[in-house]
Design a protein around this motif. Sequence first.
Motif, mmCIF file in Angstrom:
data_model
loop_
_atom_site.group_PDB
_atom_site.id
_atom_site.type_symbol
_atom_site.label_atom_id
_atom_site.label_comp_id
_atom_site.label_asym_id
_atom_site.label_seq_id
_atom_site.Cartn_x
_atom_site.Cartn_y
_atom_site.Cartn_z
ATOM 1 N N UNK A 54 0.833 -1.203 0.000
ATOM 2 C CA UNK A 54 0.000 0.000 0.000
ATOM 3 C C UNK A 54 0.869 1.255 0.000
ATOM 4 N N UNK A 55 1.955 1.204 0.741
ATOM 5 C CA UNK A 55 2.860 2.356 0.779
ATOM 6 C C UNK A 55 3.499 2.566 -0.584
ATOM 7 N N UNK A 56 3.969 1.461 -1.202
ATOM 8 C CA UNK A 56 4.605 1.592 -2.519
ATOM 9 C C UNK A 56 3.627 2.096 -3.572
ATOM 10 N N UNK A 57 2.370 1.664 -3.480
ATOM 11 C CA UNK A 57 1.369 2.097 -4.456
ATOM 12 C C UNK A 57 1.158 3.611 -4.400
ATOM 13 N N UNK A 58 1.101 4.128 -3.204
ATOM 14 C CA UNK A 58 0.909 5.582 -3.066
ATOM 15 C C UNK A 58 2.144 6.332 -3.546
ATOM 16 N N UNK A 59 3.352 5.792 -3.238
ATOM 17 C CA UNK A 59 4.587 6.448 -3.693
ATOM 18 C C UNK A 59 4.641 6.478 -5.213
ATOM 19 N N UNK A 60 4.219 5.399 -5.858
ATOM 20 C CA UNK A 60 4.211 5.372 -7.327
ATOM 21 C C UNK A 60 3.212 6.393 -7.887
ATOM 22 N N UNK A 61 2.084 6.524 -7.228
ATOM 23 C CA UNK A 61 1.098 7.510 -7.686
ATOM 24 C C UNK A 61 1.644 8.923 -7.542
ATOM 25 N N UNK A 62 2.390 9.168 -6.476
ATOM 26 C CA UNK A 62 2.981 10.489 -6.286
ATOM 27 C C UNK A 62 4.033 10.783 -7.334
ATOM 28 N N UNK A 63 4.728 9.772 -7.757
ATOM 29 C CA UNK A 63 5.756 9.975 -8.781
ATOM 30 C C UNK A 63 5.154 10.398 -10.108
ATOM 31 N N UNK A 64 3.936 9.945 -10.373
ATOM 32 C CA UNK A 64 3.268 10.308 -11.624
ATOM 33 C C UNK A 64 2.552 11.644 -11.525
ATOM 34 N N UNK A 65 2.372 12.149 -10.297
ATOM 35 C CA UNK A 65 1.619 13.397 -10.081
ATOM 36 C C UNK A 65 2.584 14.566 -9.959
ATOM 37 N N UNK A 66 2.385 15.542 -10.821
ATOM 38 C CA UNK A 66 3.226 16.750 -10.783
ATOM 39 C C UNK A 66 2.322 17.957 -10.582
ATOM 40 N N UNK A 67 2.111 18.379 -9.339
ATOM 41 C CA UNK A 67 1.242 19.543 -9.079
ATOM 42 C C UNK A 67 1.877 20.811 -9.613
#
Length: 1325
Positions: free
Chosen positions: A1287-1300
């Motif tokens: 679950x932690x890795x999944x969120x980290x991967x999502x953050x890597x794709x998100x560029x605010x």
Amino acid sequence: MTGVDIIYDKIHFGHDPKWSGRLGPMEGSGLLVCVACVVEMIESEDVASVRKSFALSGISKVLKCSPGALRKLLSQDHQVSVRFTASLLAMLHTAGDQATLEKVDQVLVQLLLELQSELSYRFVLEEIHKQLNDQFNMKSFLPTFTFLGNLVEAVPNVAQSLMTQYVPLLEQLCSALLYPDEALKASVLHVWFKLFGTAGGSAAQSLPPAIRDRVCVLLLQTLANAGSNQLINSCVDLLWLLLQNQEAVSVLISSPGDLIPCHENQNLRTNNEQNLSQNQEQQSPDQSPLPLILKKLLMSGDETLQTTSAKCITAVLVQFPSQCSASFIKADLPEFLFDRLASSRSGELLWPAYSSLLLLIDNPLFFSQCHSVYGIESLVRSLNEALLLTDLEVPAQGLLLLTEILERQPPSERLFPGASGFAAVAEVVSAGVSFSCLKVATHAASAASALFRLNHQSRPVLYGKIEGLIEAITKRFPELPVPSHPHRGIARNLTRSHKDSQASRAEGFLFQALLCFQAACRLAEECASEPVLKENTFTAPSKQSQSQDSLESLCRCLLHCCDSAWIPTIIKMSQEAPRVQILQPFYSILSYQFTLLPSLMPVFTNKLASSGFFRLPLEHKGLLCAGNRNQHLNASCCGFLQKLSMFLLFHSDPAVSPCQSDFGEVENLLLHNLPSLVCRLSDWPSLLCDTPGLQLSEFKGPRATQYCMVILLHLAMQYGDRLIPDQTVFPSVVWLLHSVQAQGDCAPPRFVLRSALYLLAATQDKIPNVDGAHLSCISKALSSQSFSSLYIHHPALLHFIYRYPDLVEKFGSLVLELWLTKQTQRTDAEQSMETGEQRESGAEEYKEPDTETRELLTLMEKHPAVLLTLLDMVCSREPPLAGRALGVLEVLLRAQRDFESDLCFSLRPAVLQALQRHSVESMGNGLSQGHAAQVNSLPLLLKLLCVMEASNPPSSSSDSSKMDGVHFKLLYHVSNLAGRLKPSDTESLLPALSFLYCWLSLSPAHCTDRAVSVLLSNSGLMDQLQTVLSSSSSSSSSSLFAPSTCPPSALLCCSHLLLSSLITLQRVHSSQVQKSISWSLDAAVQRLLVQKRKMDNLSLVSLMRFLQALLDADLESAVVSLTTGPRLVGPRPLGVEDGSLYPLGTRGAQCLFTGLIGNLLQKHELLLRASVNCLGSLLGFLQRRSPATEKFVACQGWNRFIVYCLLSSRESGRLHPVVLKFITILLKHGSSTALLWEPDLLPVMEAVEWMGVKELSEEAAQSLGQLLTQTQRSVLQPPLTEEQKQRVRSVINSLALHTPPNLPVKVLRVGDVSICLSDFTVKSD
């Protein structure tokens, strides 16, 4: 007699069959009737009365059922017909029972009607006359007189014959009235009643005057002595008929009681008649018995007699009002009439009583004998009953009587000495106004108008009752029919008359209502002028607190009703066909409002002006008053226009401060010229362009009329009513100014020029640019007066002046000063409220600029030169004006418009020059001393620089040479000025330090190297900072800082923020420090731990930012020299831990951690960010100096409680950057058991999975990434499961794709302190 046939068997066989016949229609062949048998039976004394009555019934039935049959039998021989009639007349004397007499009377009348013979009528009259001559017992003639009356009623021709041909018989009828038997008199009076009433009274015109007069005299005698109801009723009926005849009335009112004959002697009667005729001309009505007789009838218990008496009174007064009213009043008839009003509920009595009293009040004696005071209560009581009747004429007549009494009552005789009497009248009038019939309501409104006279008001004045009456009238307005357009077509014309009638009634009610409202306004004005009535001194103490029964409450009611109902109704009713009688009181009412309640006049007047109430009276004047018509309407319109204009000119515009002479001149101008201004609005342009000749008077003549028109055009246009088109106004005004100058006349008065300037400015958009000659004319006109006296606070004036360079040169700067001088700020209460809210929130949010500022911004977009003018005002004008100019520039800089960079590029050199002048002056005179005549604009310039720096920092400039040439020079001069300022000059020192802080925080790295060196080498600046920091903890701070508009805490905040930037940048650039600042770390920690409740949020924020910078430098900065104490490091010699953490010490670290972590439960955003950043710097310092202390502090038991409190908020609060950063700090610096997956980390994971990373800000996403990364690095107890790690890795991967998106750097204004938000971004490791 056999069967039902009318024959007498004993004698019928001897009769000729021609006198018999079957008459019917009846069943079978009809009745067998023998006329001879009937005659002989009637004449025979041997035939029983019953048989005679039966025979008469049969004859009556034949006459009724078979018209003409009996006449046919009798026509065979006239003598038989005469004999038959004579026998019936004789039977009137011989019949013994009443039933038989009635049958004889009935048959006689039927027979004569059947015969239709003039001979028969004559025979009857002659026979009666003969019987009267031969009579020995007058009483036996009672049936004869009854028959004669019935005959006259049935056959009107008999009355005419009797009046003209049988005068002796009439004399015998008069003599019969002297007989003492009242029944006989009643029957005789019945005859006279029928004679006078036949054919509508026309037969009485043929009666000889002597007989008529004798009847009148005998009637009065009979009525005076009558005892039986029958006789009284007969007398009254005849009296009522006689009073319809003017000659008879004259006799009745002139007949004295002592000349009435009382016996039958003919000689004496003749002598009395002669005496009567001689004395009628000499006799006064006061000696007539008629008033006493009428009063006696009023006193009777019979309502019918009372009603007839009232009618008789009315009939007499209608014909002889002046001769009889005094005698009636002296006989106290009004008193008895009022008594009857109080006791009767009958409309038949109320109507004649009202009518009689209406005629009596014409005589002044009515009021001098106080009959009105006596009867007002009875009148009110009767009106309450009359309003319940179905006959609508009765309450209308009663209200008319009330109105007349109220109008005619002498002021010296008060009708209502007490409040109860006035209240009763007000209530009944109010009920009348609310009556369903509009006619009654109209009379009630008229009564209310009379009631509102000052002499009718009680003590205390019942203002509440007056208010209720006005409201009752106002409530009738919605039901008034609206005037409709003329209809066409036959079908539509069928209802036109009905609608016209309705409209007429509505107009009548509206007119009376207007008069009533006008009277109420007049009464309010009169009461306001008398202190006793205004204060209502005699009000009971229990009611003095009731504000609804006060003069002010009445005035408010009048104004409210006028505004909400009267004005809309009158306008609606006058749209199609304006009526003079409606408009004249209407404008008078509007004029009254200006004096009744002055406090509410600004709102009401503005509403009138913006609703077209300049155009309306002017159009009515042009339509109805031209050609010297309707002068009263013209006067009302002029009075209203004058009051409206004067109020708008001198009260509604605070920018205008006219002198008393201007007020008088305008008033005289309007007073003398409004009445002559009766042309249509379409003719105004031609009048304005006329060139009049020599003016003999300053306030009269064509030129003065033109000035009057200019003022009216100005006021109407100012409130949205364009009386004539703009394309016409502008050239007309220009021509007027040119005409005045061309003729060499004196310049127009100041107020006229002011109106002309407004008209030119407001209509400029509809015309091209003015040529040089006309522009010169306008400029010359404006120069003839002080421009400030001509100024009007309107955006169009700004644009008009700046539209033409020639006008800008003369008036540009002045018009801007006047514009800024205009007071448009919020009230003090609102400002203090918003200031309190800002202090609570800790931030000053951007607010939309006011209207005046927006107009200046629009003007600057078109004319950039305005910018430099405003800057010059900041530098050279007094503080109030300079402050407003600065406010406009601040709004412009914060508005983030497209031309902002160019704006700052233009402003900075000008500001730099101003600062250089200040530097030169400060070198010669000493800064902050100056001369009394000079304006200290340094604080405003520095504030402007702060705003410019925040709006357009150096980093936004791409040209480094410009940076070196302008930005750096500004920094240099501001730092020098700040170093030379007195410590007490917080007004200048605060924006200077704020500017230096913003400069350092917002500039790119390559720009801050030299800047830090310059600032650190400025010993004056460092001394200034030292003084501020020392004063914050010294008891002698009051001697250093005098009271000022900026609190010392704001100056301390700026010092902390500036020093924090200097400490950080000095470490980055290794800049040389010539003079360090001494600061007590012990005192700072104590303030943060113990005294923070006494500190405002901004002070706490700046202090923690300062501590953060020091902790990042391991408390060893060359800029600040820290001092400590035993409260932090303990007693000497220092231990190992205290030595490693010096100058903070172990105890100081724990105290500082406790003080910081407590702030995390606050709601202040900056406080949260500053606390968590300082916590991170503290634990980083401990990690570098003493890891054991680091673990100990990070693993405190209350840390998890703080985490629990932060996570217990809503879902989005769990992802706040401060919360995420705090958890990250504890994970990084604590032990494996400092935090657990559940319940410490799981809520964060659930929140981000529920919300999604796309909704996160850049700061929150960065903080979340650091937390998750630290989670992976940390060794938790118990360790994470594979599912949890996934679950932690999944969120980290999502953050890597998100560029605010990257948000621009912002500067937050908190009061006078500027805060760079980049310094309070949650710090990343």
